[in-house]
Write a protein that holds these residues in place. Structure first.
Motif, PDB file in Angstrom:
ATOM      1  N   ALA A  34      -7.836  45.654   2.328  1.00  0.00           N
ATOM      2  CA  ALA A  34      -9.235  45.880   2.720  1.00  0.00           C
ATOM      3  C   ALA A  34     -10.179  45.559   1.560  1.00  0.00           C
ATOM      4  CB  ALA A  34      -9.430  47.318   3.195  1.00  0.00           C
ATOM      5  N   SER A  35      -9.811  45.995   0.360  1.00  0.00           N
ATOM      6  CA  SER A  35     -10.665  45.748  -0.811  1.00  0.00           C
ATOM      7  C   SER A  35     -10.797  44.259  -1.103  1.00  0.00           C
ATOM      8  CB  SER A  35     -10.102  46.455  -2.041  1.00  0.00           C
ATOM      9  OG  SER A  35     -10.206  47.839  -1.903  1.00  0.00           O
ATOM     10  N   PHE A  36      -9.678  43.562  -1.107  1.00  0.00           N
ATOM     11  CA  PHE A  36      -9.737  42.122  -1.381  1.00  0.00           C
ATOM     12  C   PHE A  36     -10.453  41.376  -0.260  1.00  0.00           C
ATOM     13  CE2 PHE A  36      -6.045  42.657  -4.425  1.00  0.00           C
ATOM     14  CZ  PHE A  36      -6.829  42.409  -5.540  1.00  0.00           C
ATOM     15  N   THR A  37     -10.313  41.841   0.972  1.00  0.00           N
ATOM     16  CA  THR A  37     -11.037  41.209   2.083  1.00  0.00           C
ATOM     17  C   THR A  37     -12.536  41.346   1.886  1.00  0.00           C
ATOM     18  OG1 THR A  37      -9.197  41.587   3.610  1.00  0.00           O
ATOM     19  CG2 THR A  37     -11.381  41.231   4.589  1.00  0.00           C
ATOM     20  N   VAL A  38     -12.999  42.531   1.522  1.00  0.00           N
ATOM     21  CA  VAL A  38     -14.434  42.744   1.276  1.00  0.00           C
ATOM     22  C   VAL A  38     -14.917  41.844   0.142  1.00  0.00           C
ATOM     23  CG1 VAL A  38     -16.127  44.435   0.415  1.00  0.00           C
ATOM     24  CG2 VAL A  38     -14.517  45.081   2.221  1.00  0.00           C
ATOM     25  N   ILE A  39     -14.165  41.788  -0.950  1.00  0.00           N
ATOM     26  CA  ILE A  39     -14.566  40.967  -2.101  1.00  0.00           C
ATOM     27  C   ILE A  39     -14.606  39.495  -1.727  1.00  0.00           C
ATOM     28  CG2 ILE A  39     -13.796  40.163  -4.382  1.00  0.00           C
ATOM     29  CD1 ILE A  39     -12.841  43.088  -4.863  1.00  0.00           C
ATOM     30  N   ILE A  40     -13.616  39.023  -0.998  1.00  0.00           N
ATOM     31  CA  ILE A  40     -13.576  37.610  -0.617  1.00  0.00           C
ATOM     32  C   ILE A  40     -14.710  37.273   0.346  1.00  0.00           C
ATOM     33  CG2 ILE A  40     -12.212  35.908   0.685  1.00  0.00           C
ATOM     34  CD1 ILE A  40      -9.726  37.269  -0.681  1.00  0.00           C
ATOM     35  N   LEU A  41     -14.981  38.151   1.301  1.00  0.00           N
ATOM     36  CA  LEU A  41     -16.090  37.900   2.226  1.00  0.00           C
ATOM     37  C   LEU A  41     -17.434  37.923   1.502  1.00  0.00           C
ATOM     38  CD1 LEU A  41     -14.891  39.900   5.374  1.00  0.00           C
ATOM     39  CD2 LEU A  41     -14.862  37.415   5.017  1.00  0.00           C
ATOM     40  N   LEU A  42     -17.605  38.852   0.556  1.00  0.00           N
ATOM     41  CA  LEU A  42     -18.837  38.880  -0.245  1.00  0.00           C
ATOM     42  C   LEU A  42     -18.978  37.608  -1.081  1.00  0.00           C
ATOM     43  CD1 LEU A  42     -19.009  42.548  -1.613  1.00  0.00           C
ATOM     44  CD2 LEU A  42     -20.644  41.431  -0.087  1.00  0.00           C
ATOM     45  N   THR A  43     -17.887  37.174  -1.672  1.00  0.00           N
ATOM     46  CA  THR A  43     -17.920  35.968  -2.498  1.00  0.00           C
ATOM     47  C   THR A  43     -18.221  34.739  -1.650  1.00  0.00           C
ATOM     48  OG1 THR A  43     -16.334  36.978  -4.004  1.00  0.00           O
ATOM     49  CG2 THR A  43     -16.608  34.590  -4.163  1.00  0.00           C
ATOM     50  N   GLY A  44     -17.592  34.652  -0.490  1.00  0.00           N
ATOM     51  CA  GLY A  44     -17.879  33.546   0.427  1.00  0.00           C
ATOM     52  C   GLY A  44     -19.336  33.531   0.854  1.00  0.00           C
ATOM     53  N   SER A  45     -19.896  34.705   1.134  1.00  0.00           N
ATOM     54  CA  SER A  45     -21.322  34.808   1.513  1.00  0.00           C
ATOM     55  C   SER A  45     -22.219  34.454   0.338  1.00  0.00           C
ATOM     56  CB  SER A  45     -21.638  36.225   1.987  1.00  0.00           C
ATOM     57  OG  SER A  45     -20.862  36.555   3.099  1.00  0.00           O
ATOM     58  N   LEU A  46     -21.820  34.893  -0.846  1.00  0.00           N
ATOM     59  CA  LEU A  46     -22.604  34.605  -2.049  1.00  0.00           C
ATOM     60  C   LEU A  46     -22.704  33.106  -2.292  1.00  0.00           C
ATOM     61  CD1 LEU A  46     -24.030  35.826  -4.569  1.00  0.00           C
ATOM     62  CD2 LEU A  46     -21.818  35.715  -5.707  1.00  0.00           C
ATOM     63  N   THR A  47     -21.616  32.390  -2.076  1.00  0.00           N
ATOM     64  CA  THR A  47     -21.642  30.945  -2.304  1.00  0.00           C
ATOM     65  C   THR A  47     -22.544  30.229  -1.302  1.00  0.00           C
ATOM     66  OG1 THR A  47     -19.663  30.589  -0.962  1.00  0.00           O
ATOM     67  CG2 THR A  47     -19.343  30.891  -3.326  1.00  0.00           C
ATOM     68  N   ILE A  48     -22.706  30.809  -0.136  1.00  0.00           N
ATOM     69  CA  ILE A  48     -23.623  30.224   0.849  1.00  0.00           C
ATOM     70  C   ILE A  48     -25.065  30.498   0.437  1.00  0.00           C
ATOM     71  CG2 ILE A  48     -24.436  30.386   3.244  1.00  0.00           C
ATOM     72  CD1 ILE A  48     -21.476  31.004   3.990  1.00  0.00           C
ATOM     73  N   LEU A  49     -25.332  31.721  -0.015  1.00  0.00           N
ATOM     74  CA  LEU A  49     -26.694  32.099  -0.394  1.00  0.00           C
ATOM     75  C   LEU A  49     -27.135  31.469  -1.711  1.00  0.00           C
ATOM     76  CD1 LEU A  49     -26.538  35.892   0.527  1.00  0.00           C
ATOM     77  CD2 LEU A  49     -27.671  34.062   1.814  1.00  0.00           C
ATOM     78  N   VAL A  50     -26.225  31.425  -2.673  1.00  0.00           N
ATOM     79  CA  VAL A  50     -26.533  30.883  -4.004  1.00  0.00           C
ATOM     80  C   VAL A  50     -25.462  29.847  -4.347  1.00  0.00           C
ATOM     81  CG1 VAL A  50     -27.004  31.470  -6.414  1.00  0.00           C
ATOM     82  CG2 VAL A  50     -27.406  33.181  -4.635  1.00  0.00           C
ATOM     83  N   PRO A  51     -25.709  28.574  -4.033  1.00  0.00           N
ATOM     84  CA  PRO A  51     -24.661  27.560  -4.225  1.00  0.00           C
ATOM     85  C   PRO A  51     -24.232  27.351  -5.680  1.00  0.00           C
ATOM     86  CG  PRO A  51     -26.543  26.657  -3.004  1.00  0.00           C
ATOM     87  CD  PRO A  51     -26.902  28.036  -3.434  1.00  0.00           C
ATOM     88  N   ARG A  52     -25.132  27.460  -6.624  1.00  0.00           N
ATOM     89  CA  ARG A  52     -24.798  27.241  -8.038  1.00  0.00           C
ATOM     90  C   ARG A  52     -25.070  28.514  -8.833  1.00  0.00           C
ATOM     91  NH1 ARG A  52     -22.199  22.839  -9.677  1.00  0.00           N
ATOM     92  NH2 ARG A  52     -22.633  21.049  -8.377  1.00  0.00           N
ATOM     93  N   ILE A  53     -24.015  29.150  -9.274  1.00  0.00           N
ATOM     94  CA  ILE A  53     -24.154  30.359 -10.079  1.00  0.00           C
ATOM     95  C   ILE A  53     -23.685  30.012 -11.484  1.00  0.00           C
ATOM     96  CG2 ILE A  53     -23.433  32.757 -10.371  1.00  0.00           C
ATOM     97  CD1 ILE A  53     -22.837  32.764  -7.343  1.00  0.00           C
ATOM     98  N   PRO A  54     -24.493  30.319 -12.506  1.00  0.00           N
ATOM     99  CA  PRO A  54     -24.082  30.005 -13.879  1.00  0.00           C
ATOM    100  C   PRO A  54     -22.796  30.750 -14.262  1.00  0.00           C
ATOM    101  CG  PRO A  54     -26.290  30.979 -13.831  1.00  0.00           C
ATOM    102  CD  PRO A  54     -25.786  30.947 -12.437  1.00  0.00           C
ATOM    103  N   PHE A  55     -22.084  30.189 -15.220  1.00  0.00           N
ATOM    104  CA  PHE A  55     -20.805  30.741 -15.673  1.00  0.00           C
ATOM    105  C   PHE A  55     -20.948  32.207 -16.088  1.00  0.00           C
ATOM    106  CE2 PHE A  55     -17.399  31.190 -18.918  1.00  0.00           C
ATOM    107  CZ  PHE A  55     -16.309  30.947 -18.095  1.00  0.00           C
ATOM    108  N   VAL A  56     -21.992  32.522 -16.853  1.00  0.00           N
ATOM    109  CA  VAL A  56     -22.196  33.905 -17.306  1.00  0.00           C
ATOM    110  C   VAL A  56     -22.460  34.816 -16.108  1.00  0.00           C
ATOM    111  CG1 VAL A  56     -23.688  35.418 -18.677  1.00  0.00           C
ATOM    112  CG2 VAL A  56     -23.001  33.201 -19.583  1.00  0.00           C
ATOM    113  N   GLY A  57     -23.195  34.320 -15.129  1.00  0.00           N
ATOM    114  CA  GLY A  57     -23.440  35.096 -13.910  1.00  0.00           C
ATOM    115  C   GLY A  57     -22.146  35.393 -13.172  1.00  0.00           C
ATOM    116  N   MET A  58     -21.249  34.423 -13.151  1.00  0.00           N
ATOM    117  CA  MET A  58     -19.959  34.632 -12.482  1.00  0.00           C
ATOM    118  C   MET A  58     -19.071  35.596 -13.264  1.00  0.00           C
ATOM    119  SD  MET A  58     -19.882  33.447  -9.526  1.00  0.00           S
ATOM    120  CE  MET A  58     -18.182  33.888  -9.251  1.00  0.00           C
TER     121      MET A  58
END
Length: 177
Positions: free
Chosen positions: A83-107
């Motif tokens: 459940a925890s990894f599913t939430v993290i993966i779904l959040l990360t997938g959504s984040l990449t849609i909302l913010v396509p380029r995230i700086p290395f430090v931000g990641m």
């Protein structure tokens, strides 16, 4: 990036890559089991999700947790980990849609944040199973472990992203472009 999966040959190589990444998660989990909550699994799953997509991140997460827990011990925590990894993966997938380029430090900071997200979801799923009456006391008692997870994630992201992302991108270029 949408992955075009048309040829059976490419599907076989894609399955092989997911198998290798699942094995990497499994081995890294075993190698770092002596450190509480400091394991590169979360970061590997973040990198898979960012590079290959949400579906592949979920496949590797579920398989690696099930396989490693067969060795380390199955229990209620297996459901909570998935459940925890599913939430993290779904959040990360959504984040990449909302913010396509995230700086290395931000990641790196986001990888650290996922340590706290993981701990919160684990606590929320496990508390009812264990009959815990005061969720917040239970959750706060686990914050030192979540902090270890967060610091470990940030460090592993700093080390692993420059190594794994080019490998996965090379795979994508070779087989899907």
């Amino acid at each position: 990036m949408a992955i075009k999966r048309s040829s059976k040959r490419y599907q076989v190589q894609h399955i092989a890559l997911l198998g290798i990444l699942t094995t990497l998660c499994y081995i890294s989990r075993l190698l770092f089991q002596f450190l509480p909550n400091v394991q590169p699994v979360t970061v590997i799953l973040l990198l898979i999700t960012l590079t290959l997509g949400t579906r592949d991140g979920l496949i590797v997460a579920i398989l690696s947790i099930l396989i490693s827990n067969i060795n380390l011990g199955l229990g209620v925590w297996t459901i909570a980990q998935i459940a925890s990894f599913t939430v993290i993966i779904l959040l990360t997938g959504s984040l990449t849609i909302l913010v396509p380029r995230i700086p290395f430090v931000g990641m790196i900071l986001y990888a650290g944040l996922t340590g706290y997200i993981y701990g919160f979801v684990i606590s929320a799923v496990q508390a009812p199973f264990f009959g815990i009456q005061n969720f917040w006391a239970y959750y706060l008692a686990g914050l030192p472990f979540d902090t270890m997870h967060a610091l470990g994630n940030s460090g592993f992201y700093f080390i692993l992203a420059p190594i794994l992302v080019p490998i996965m991108n090379k795979f994508l270029k070779k087989y899907y472009r």
